[in-house]
Design an enzyme around this catalytic site. Structure first.
Site, PDB file in Angstrom:
ATOM      1  N   LYS A 188     -15.323 -42.590  -9.643  1.00 24.84           N
ATOM      2  CA  LYS A 188     -15.708 -41.364  -8.368  1.00 24.84           C
ATOM      3  C   LYS A 188     -14.190 -41.462  -8.263  1.00 24.84           C
ATOM      4  O   LYS A 188     -13.482 -42.274  -7.652  1.00 24.84           O
ATOM      5  CB  LYS A 188     -16.358 -41.998  -7.031  1.00 24.84           C
ATOM      6  CG  LYS A 188     -16.333 -40.968  -6.143  1.00 24.84           C
ATOM      7  CD  LYS A 188     -17.103 -41.073  -4.972  1.00 24.84           C
ATOM      8  CE  LYS A 188     -17.048 -40.137  -3.822  1.00 24.84           C
ATOM      9  NZ  LYS A 188     -16.392 -38.995  -3.742  1.00 24.84           N
ATOM     10  N   ARG A 229     -15.380 -27.052  -3.230  1.00 25.89           N
ATOM     11  CA  ARG A 229     -16.851 -27.410  -2.988  1.00 25.89           C
ATOM     12  C   ARG A 229     -17.741 -26.554  -2.329  1.00 25.89           C
ATOM     13  O   ARG A 229     -18.910 -26.238  -2.670  1.00 25.89           O
ATOM     14  CB  ARG A 229     -16.711 -28.827  -2.351  1.00 25.89           C
ATOM     15  CG  ARG A 229     -17.523 -29.661  -2.756  1.00 25.89           C
ATOM     16  CD  ARG A 229     -17.567 -30.763  -1.806  1.00 25.89           C
ATOM     17  NE  ARG A 229     -18.105 -30.749  -0.618  1.00 25.89           N
ATOM     18  CZ  ARG A 229     -19.074 -31.398  -0.036  1.00 25.89           C
ATOM     19  NH1 ARG A 229     -19.011 -32.601  -0.475  1.00 25.89           N
ATOM     20  NH2 ARG A 229     -19.433 -31.216   1.155  1.00 25.89           N
ATOM     21  N   LYS A 247     -23.281 -41.813  -4.769  1.00 30.33           N
ATOM     22  CA  LYS A 247     -22.017 -41.924  -4.751  1.00 30.33           C
ATOM     23  C   LYS A 247     -21.951 -43.484  -4.144  1.00 30.33           C
ATOM     24  O   LYS A 247     -22.667 -43.694  -3.102  1.00 30.33           O
ATOM     25  CB  LYS A 247     -21.241 -41.117  -3.981  1.00 30.33           C
ATOM     26  CG  LYS A 247     -21.692 -40.710  -2.463  1.00 30.33           C
ATOM     27  CD  LYS A 247     -20.567 -39.609  -1.975  1.00 30.33           C
ATOM     28  CE  LYS A 247     -21.192 -39.076  -0.905  1.00 30.33           C
ATOM     29  NZ  LYS A 247     -20.430 -37.946  -0.431  1.00 30.33           N
TER      30      LYS A 247
END
Ligand code: ZN
Ligand code: ZN
Lengths: 534, 340
Positions: free
Chosen positions: A233, A253, A400
């Protein structure tokens, strides 16, 4: 304006997402064009009022109300629109000719700069407090009613016109959103089944992203490692690169076009595809700390110097379109093969692949994650090999898995009033650590700022503490005496010339309030310096 | 009153660690630590504390203090009706209605030709559960300032109660939980509901029953009241349930399926404050004076000097000074915002 005011009021006081959706859908269903379209623009932050700026509104109110009383009130309430709506002199007789939202917007758009004050003043006199609040929110933006642009768009999907069998999906709306303009008359016609989809140039469209959920404690035990792939990540910002037909776009995003800030990336996008990756600043192959990337963000223009000192780079991990071919329905593994092939074929500059991290068992990954202190790595991503690219944040396919945060005990030095529902509370805290001053006596230097990580009840206590221990006021900021220790969690700490301490924390948040801890026992600056990621 | 040689009030009235102290009569007003002689304005916990030797207060407040603190709240009570005078040392004292809650009083002190009025907590609008505020002209007025900002303008009570009744009509399938302070606000909301014609039983959290019984025993008609028992909280759809504000978000309230959460308080005027408390139906009902009432009162009592305490002093001090009234902030420790 009355219906819009009622909508805002309802949204403020309705805590549940479903409740908000119902209110929004009801409003859009029962309000005519163009009023509802302007309201939608206000809710999605798309309404640009050139002349009606906060300074103008302040000027108007200070001509009517003692400026000292206004300032004290604003300091307490925190939100300009709300303060003005409550304090505006009102004899209780609202005019009976209701102001229509569309008329107000039209009047403001055609009015010259010098005509706006009188226009606004007349409206404020004719409306009641709720109406004034709605008007001011409409023209100044920053609604703060707990509705994201995404939620407003979701409400649109519930409009469903009778003749329509399938209602329009959120992904469909988001895909064309970039090409629409308020007051969105063609969009509403489509949603109500009165017309086809509004025509937009789809080649440069933003495709809504697929997002990951945080990995909950204990969740790994329920997942089969064979079904998942792992990637690092990266500590940058997520971008979507869209290129084709001579057009190139870098989208954030949320679908904002940030191409102008990254001409180096745009120049390298000599391809016909839509790819997904992490925007980073890269020097000699190494990822620079996040604050280097931050210096490149939010710029309308970039200097040559900035381009040379802070070279941008995109680390790719997914592919949505190859030419005209939509790959999103393919499983992750297949998309990854396509991405690898495409990279070999095109090898665009300023881009590389985010490697897959090999592992057998979850324990292998736990060990890697624990050691992952390298620059630019925030943890791991876990993605199911069979997951199609689904817009939104579906539960299950992607996770995540951030590494554990670092912790430090810091002393509160300043507090600032928050925003939104926290606007009348001191909720943003600047905190510091101890270091010896020139005479060797301990002094506090600020090391960071945090505004979340506590509950509403704790916020009320913090606010009370700040109000009871302030030493000085500067506008919305209060200096407080040393006395309150916060345990701060942060992802990393970097050198920074901008701060007096020469340090900056990445993603600091309040981990615990240490009401129990004497402030002189908080951490020293040298402790933080040892944690710096060089 | 004889207005011959006036004295400066600060020579005989001052703030001490125990609270406001009248040296001329050797007594304290609303002290927050035990003292020999206390004059108590009203029964809220930040004004009435236990452990004093001798207490002078109204009969209404004495009943409340005994009920809240038990018989040992004070060694002796001197219960003075509004208007009755008492002499302590070189000072005379009488109590005047403050309109805040049952028994609430202003303290009127006269000494050496000077009259000081200490408002305690007060409001100016009509309240069916207590006597209305009486403006007493004076040389020094010590005023509260809980809502002393011009953004605080409480709307008419009737309109706020209508909001509650309308919500009830619109959501007959949902229980309406209304957060109210136990002393004063609870009984006033009930009285307002009755005045608006609501005659169904009103349901009470256990923490409210004793004070509602006390009001009823003082002859204030509250209509049928029902305690919420320990059993299921499922059968309350379409009913009004009153509870302390803290219970709106605790385990007790979670037992009610799908409630409308309401709160009756002057703070509800500020949206984001209401929102942070998770209130869905804010009712702006206060037992404290709003900005207009506070400023009107300054003019009504005609005092050339004002001391401001208990809240947002800055704004009211500024207002008074800009209207030719000498004003300063008086910081009294230990004041809370109960009953706001
Ligand atoms: Zn009180
Ligand atoms: Zn009080």
């Amino acid at each position: 304006m009355k219906a819009f005011a009622a909508l805002l009021d309802g949204l403020v006081y309705t805590p549940s997402r479903n409740g908000k959706l119902r209110l929004l859908a009801d409003y859009f269903r029962t309000t005519p064009d163009p009023d509802r379209g302007w309201a939608l623009a206000a809710l999605t932050d798309g309404l640009d009022q050139r002349h009606a700026k906060p300074a103008l509104v302040r000027g108007l109110v200070e001509a009517r109300v003692d400026p000292v009383l206004f300032r004290l009130s604003y300091d307490y309430v925190g939100d300009l629109a709300e303060t003005v709506s409550l304090i505006w002199p009102d004899d209780g007789t609202a005019a009976d000719t209701p102001l229509r939202l569309g008329d107000a917007v039209a009047a403001l758009q055609t009015a010259g700069r010098s005509e706006v004050p009188a226009l606004l003043e007349g409206w404020l006199d004719s409306l009641d407090a709720d109406g004034r609040f709605a008007l001011l929110k409409l023209i100044m933006g920053g609604l703060r009613v707990g509705v994201s642009a995404r939620l407003a768009k979701t409400a649109l999907t519930r409009l469903g016109g009778a003749p329509l069998v399938d209602s329009v999906s959120l992904a469909e709306i988001e895909e064309i959103w970039f090409g629409l303009e308020p007051p969105y008359v063609s969009l509403f016609a489509w949603l109500e089944g009165r017309a086809g989809p509004p025509p937009v140039d789809r080649r440069i469209a933003f495709r809504p992203l697929m997002l990951a959920n945080p990995l909950e404690d204990g969740a790994l035990e329920t997942l089969d490692p064979d079904e998942f792939r792992a990637e690092w990540k990266w500590d940058g910002i997520r971008v979507q690169l869209v290129a084709g037909g001579g057009e190139r776009r870098v989208y954030s995003r949320t679908g904002d076009d940030i191409s102008a800030a990254f001409p180096d990336i745009v120049a390298a996008m000599d391809f016909d595809a839509v790819v997904d990756g992490e925007l980073l600043v890269l020097r000699d192959g190494a990822v620079a700390p996040f604050n280097h990337l931050q210096q490149r963000l939010n710029r309308k223009r970039v200097t040559r110097q900035m381009l040379a000192d802070h070279p941008a780079h995109v680390r790719l991990y997914d592919m949505l379109f190859d030419g005209d071919e939509d790959l999103r329905a393919l499983p992750f593994d297949d998309r990854r093969v396509r991405l690898d092939d495409w990279m070999r074929r095109e090898s665009p500059g300023r881009m590389d692949l985010s490697p897959l991290v090999p592992f057998r068992a979850w324990d292998d990954l736990s060990a890697l994650r624990a050691d992952a202190r390298a620059n630019g790595i925030e943890g791991l991503m876990l993605k199911r090999g069979d997951s199609p690219y689904t817009a939104g944040r579906p539960k299950g396919p992607w996770f995540k898995w951030k590494r554990d945060p670092m912790l430090a005990d810091c002393v509160v030095m300043y507090a600032q009033r928050g925003h939104g529902r926290r606007s009348s509370f001191y909720s943003d805290f600047t905190f510091g650590c101890w270091r010896p001053d020139d005479d060797g006596k301990p002094e506090l230097v600020p090391v960071g700022k945090a505004y979340f990580g506590f509950t509403d009840a704790e916020l009320a206590e913090l606010d009370k503490w700040v109000r009871g221990h302030s030493t000085e006021r500067y506008g919305p900021v209060r200096a407080v005496e040393p006395g309150l220790v916060l345990e701060i969690a942060f992802d990393s700490v970097h050198r920074s010339a901008r701060h007096k301490s020469k340090l900056a924390m990445r993603f600091p948040r309040v981990h615990r309030i240490r009401w129990d801890k004497p402030h002189h026992e908080a951490d020293r600056l040298e402790t933080l310096e040892k944690l710096v990621a060089e | 009153m004889p207005r011959t040689e006036k004295t400066s009030p600060e020579t005989w009235l001052r703030v001490t660690p125990q609270g406001l102290y009248c040296a001329a009569g050797d007594f304290y007003i609303d002290p927050h630590r035990p003292v020999e002689r206390a004059v108590i304005t009203h029964g809220h916990a930040d004004h009435a504390r236990a452990g004093h030797d001798a207490v002078l207060t109204t009969p209404g407040t004495a009943v409340i203090m005994r009920s809240r603190f038990g018989a040992g709240a004070a060694k002796t009570y001197d219960e003075a009706a509004y208007g009755e005078t008492r002499s302590f040392g070189d000072a005379t004292v009488r109590l005047a209605p403050a309109g805040h809650i049952l028994g609430s009083a202003q303290v009127v002190i006269e000494h050496a030709g000077t009259r000081v009025v200490i408002s305690g907590d007060y409001k100016r609008r009509r309240d069916l559960t207590c006597d209305g505020f009486e403006p007493v002209p004076c040389d020094l007025f010590v005023t509260e300032a809980t809502f002393a900002l011009p953004v605080f303008r409480h709307p008419p009570d009737g309109a706020e109660i209508r909001k509650l009744l309308q919500s009830l009509a619109r959501n007959p399938d949902r229980v309406h939980l209304v957060g109210v302070y136990a002393l004063g606000k609870a009984q006033r909301v009930i009285a307002l509901l009755r005045e608006a014609g609501y005659d169904r039983p009103i349901h009470l959290h256990g923490a409210l029953t004793a004070l509602c019984d006390l009001y009823a025993a003082q002859g204030i008609a509250l209509g049928p009241l029902r305690p919420v028992g320990r059993e299921s909280k499922k059968g309350f759809a379409g009913e009004i349930v009153l509870c302390p504000p803290s219970s709106l978000r605790d385990r007790w309230s979670r037992g009610f399926p799908n409630p409308v959460t309401a709160m009756a308080s002057g703070w509800m005027r500020v949206r984001q404050r209401a929102r942070l408390r998770g209130v869905e139906l804010p009712l702006i009902l206060s037992d404290h004076a709003d900005w207009d009432e506070l400023t009107a009162t300054l003019h009504d009592v005609q005092a050339p000097r004002v001391w401001v305490t208990h809240g947002r002093e800055d704004a009211l001090v500024h207002y008074a000074r800009s209207h030719g009234i000498e004003a300063e902030a008086l910081s009294l420790v230990g004041r809370e915002e109960e009953g706001a």
